[in-house]
Design a protein around this motif. Structure first.
Motif, mmCIF file in Angstrom:
data_model
loop_
_atom_site.group_PDB
_atom_site.id
_atom_site.type_symbol
_atom_site.label_atom_id
_atom_site.label_comp_id
_atom_site.label_asym_id
_atom_site.label_seq_id
_atom_site.Cartn_x
_atom_site.Cartn_y
_atom_site.Cartn_z
ATOM 1 N N THR A 119 0.838 -1.201 0.000
ATOM 2 C CA THR A 119 0.000 0.000 0.000
ATOM 3 C C THR A 119 0.869 1.246 0.000
ATOM 4 O OG1 THR A 119 -1.757 -1.175 1.196
ATOM 5 C CG2 THR A 119 -1.856 1.230 1.202
ATOM 6 N N LEU A 120 1.975 1.208 0.739
ATOM 7 C CA LEU A 120 2.926 2.322 0.737
ATOM 8 C C LEU A 120 3.480 2.537 -0.672
ATOM 9 C CD1 LEU A 120 4.739 4.453 2.095
ATOM 10 C CD2 LEU A 120 6.317 2.595 2.684
ATOM 11 N N GLU A 121 3.856 1.465 -1.350
ATOM 12 C CA GLU A 121 4.349 1.583 -2.727
ATOM 13 C C GLU A 121 3.268 2.163 -3.636
ATOM 14 O OE1 GLU A 121 5.604 -2.266 -3.979
ATOM 15 O OE2 GLU A 121 7.234 -2.408 -2.513
ATOM 16 N N PHE A 122 2.033 1.719 -3.426
ATOM 17 C CA PHE A 122 0.913 2.172 -4.251
ATOM 18 C C PHE A 122 0.693 3.675 -4.105
ATOM 19 C CE2 PHE A 122 -3.676 3.162 -4.314
ATOM 20 C CZ PHE A 122 -3.943 2.942 -5.661
ATOM 21 N N ILE A 123 0.651 4.170 -2.862
ATOM 22 C CA ILE A 123 0.392 5.604 -2.687
ATOM 23 C C ILE A 123 1.601 6.440 -3.117
ATOM 24 C CG2 ILE A 123 -1.341 5.254 -0.887
ATOM 25 C CD1 ILE A 123 0.826 6.359 1.115
ATOM 26 N N SER A 124 2.812 5.889 -2.992
ATOM 27 C CA SER A 124 3.998 6.607 -3.465
ATOM 28 C C SER A 124 3.952 6.767 -4.980
ATOM 29 C CB SER A 124 5.274 5.876 -3.047
ATOM 30 O OG SER A 124 5.419 5.854 -1.650
ATOM 31 N N ASP A 125 3.579 5.695 -5.673
ATOM 32 C CA ASP A 125 3.467 5.760 -7.136
ATOM 33 C C ASP A 125 2.356 6.722 -7.549
ATOM 34 O OD1 ASP A 125 5.497 3.931 -7.392
ATOM 35 O OD2 ASP A 125 4.179 2.210 -7.727
ATOM 36 N N ARG A 126 1.255 6.693 -6.803
ATOM 37 C CA ARG A 126 0.128 7.576 -7.133
ATOM 38 C C ARG A 126 0.521 9.039 -6.918
ATOM 39 N NH1 ARG A 126 -5.782 6.265 -4.678
ATOM 40 N NH2 ARG A 126 -4.832 6.949 -2.726
ATOM 41 N N ALA A 127 1.264 9.320 -5.856
ATOM 42 C CA ALA A 127 1.728 10.689 -5.610
ATOM 43 C C ALA A 127 2.689 11.137 -6.707
ATOM 44 C CB ALA A 127 2.401 10.788 -4.243
ATOM 45 N N ASP A 128 3.568 10.227 -7.146
ATOM 46 C CA ASP A 128 4.481 10.564 -8.250
ATOM 47 C C ASP A 128 3.685 10.990 -9.482
ATOM 48 O OD1 ASP A 128 6.748 10.026 -6.800
ATOM 49 O OD2 ASP A 128 7.021 7.997 -7.605
ATOM 50 N N ARG A 129 2.575 10.308 -9.700
ATOM 51 C CA ARG A 129 1.765 10.619 -10.880
ATOM 52 C C ARG A 129 1.091 11.987 -10.753
ATOM 53 N NH1 ARG A 129 -3.306 10.125 -11.397
ATOM 54 N NH2 ARG A 129 -3.583 8.568 -9.754
ATOM 55 N N TYR A 130 0.396 12.230 -9.645
ATOM 56 C CA TYR A 130 -0.348 13.492 -9.605
ATOM 57 C C TYR A 130 0.523 14.716 -9.306
ATOM 58 C CZ TYR A 130 -1.081 12.890 -4.438
ATOM 59 O OH TYR A 130 -0.935 12.734 -3.087
ATOM 60 N N THR A 131 1.733 14.515 -8.787
ATOM 61 C CA THR A 131 2.609 15.679 -8.591
ATOM 62 C C THR A 131 3.423 16.001 -9.839
ATOM 63 O OG1 THR A 131 4.343 14.292 -7.616
ATOM 64 C CG2 THR A 131 2.823 15.393 -6.092
ATOM 65 N N SER A 132 3.326 15.181 -10.860
ATOM 66 C CA SER A 132 4.029 15.483 -12.112
ATOM 67 C C SER A 132 3.050 15.896 -13.208
ATOM 68 C CB SER A 132 4.841 14.270 -12.585
ATOM 69 O OG SER A 132 3.990 13.174 -12.833
ATOM 70 N N GLU A 133 1.764 16.030 -12.840
ATOM 71 C CA GLU A 133 0.763 16.445 -13.810
ATOM 72 C C GLU A 133 0.858 17.940 -14.056
ATOM 73 O OE1 GLU A 133 -2.880 15.252 -12.040
ATOM 74 O OE2 GLU A 133 -2.737 13.175 -12.714
ATOM 75 N N SER A 134 0.317 18.367 -15.202
ATOM 76 C CA SER A 134 0.190 19.792 -15.484
ATOM 77 C C SER A 134 -0.751 20.416 -14.472
ATOM 78 C CB SER A 134 -0.350 19.992 -16.902
ATOM 79 O OG SER A 134 -0.711 21.344 -17.103
ATOM 80 N N ASP A 135 -0.577 21.697 -14.202
ATOM 81 C CA ASP A 135 -1.425 22.358 -13.231
ATOM 82 C C ASP A 135 -2.798 22.731 -13.784
ATOM 83 O OD1 ASP A 135 -0.824 24.456 -14.880
ATOM 84 O OD2 ASP A 135 0.348 25.588 -13.414
ATOM 85 N N GLY A 136 -3.063 22.306 -15.014
ATOM 86 C CA GLY A 136 -4.411 22.461 -15.547
ATOM 87 C C GLY A 136 -4.698 23.837 -16.128
ATOM 88 N N ASP A 137 -3.686 24.649 -16.392
ATOM 89 C CA ASP A 137 -3.928 25.990 -16.900
ATOM 90 C C ASP A 137 -4.008 26.022 -18.427
ATOM 91 O OD1 ASP A 137 -1.325 25.562 -17.632
ATOM 92 O OD2 ASP A 137 -0.478 27.286 -16.555
ATOM 93 N N GLY A 138 -3.929 24.846 -19.042
ATOM 94 C CA GLY A 138 -4.024 24.775 -20.491
ATOM 95 C C GLY A 138 -2.713 25.033 -21.188
ATOM 96 N N GLY A 139 -1.674 25.290 -20.431
ATOM 97 C CA GLY A 139 -0.370 25.570 -21.016
ATOM 98 C C GLY A 139 0.387 24.293 -21.289
#
Length: 203
Positions: free
Chosen positions: A55-75
């Motif tokens: 579960t720790l590995e799972f949430i670490s991978d999930r955090a890696d994904r959403y912290t590397s996403e675009s901030d959604g400003d369309g840029g």
């Protein structure tokens, strides 16, 4: 199919821990939450400790994904290294269910490691990986800063984020204020790295 079942169990484990804490994780409740048998959980993860570790590995991978996403400003993403660093750290603080759940589970696992030594090694490795990632981002901002200074800055920033996360999730600090504190901390650390980069070498 087996991969889907494993993922469903880990997603369910994160939900249960976010609701009841690590001490409230029971294999029977987890099986019900995931819609599988307890035997299947033991087949995939061997025991409760194995379930927590994955579960720790799972949430670490999930955090890696959403912290590397675009901030959604369309840029097209961050314009420079400093923006990339800020975006990565600020995306740890989003008022959306996935991020709240992830942050709650991380905090629970961190607190539980005080009482459950078997969690400490995996948590230490996950923490070091996070520090390494932040140090790399800082190194892109200030390429001439010495490696030990980058690591020390990353340790301070990640430690601050964990503390701010707890205060945010417990209602002690509003999200806009937390995000402002993160921006200020980044500015202070980058300025500190500027000084370290220009210090004369001592032999």
């Amino acid at each position: 199919m087996a991969t889907d079942r494993r993922r469903a169990i880990l997603e369910a484990a994160a939900r249960v821990i976010a609701r009841h804490g690590v001490r409230g994780l029971r294999m029977e409740e987890l099986a019900t939450e995931a819609g599988v048998s307890t035997a299947l959980i033991y087949y995939h993860f061997k025991d409760r400790s194995g379930t927590l570790r994955h579960t720790l590995e799972f949430i670490s991978d999930r955090a890696d994904r959403y912290t590397s996403e675009s901030d959604g400003d369309g840029g097209t993403g961050p314009a420079d290294a400093l923006q990339e660093l800020e975006q990565s750290l600020l995306l740890e603080f989003q008022d959306v269910p996935e991020v709240r759940e992830n942050s709650t589970v991380w905090g629970e696992l961190r607190a539980s490691a005080v009482f459950e030594p078997e969690l400490r090694g995996d948590l230490a490795r996950a923490t070091l990986a996070w520090i390494h990632d932040v140090a790399d981002l800082l190194g892109c901002v200030r390429p001439t800063a010495p490696a030990p200074a980058l690591t020390a800055s990353a340790e301070r920033l990640t430690g601050l984020l964990e503390g701010l996360s707890t205060r945010w999730l417990s209602g002690a600090l509003p999200l806009p204020h937390v995000r402002e504190l993160v921006r200020e901390a980044i500015s202070i650390e980058v300025e500190r790295l500027d000084h370290r980069a220009t210090e004369p070498l001592h032999h």
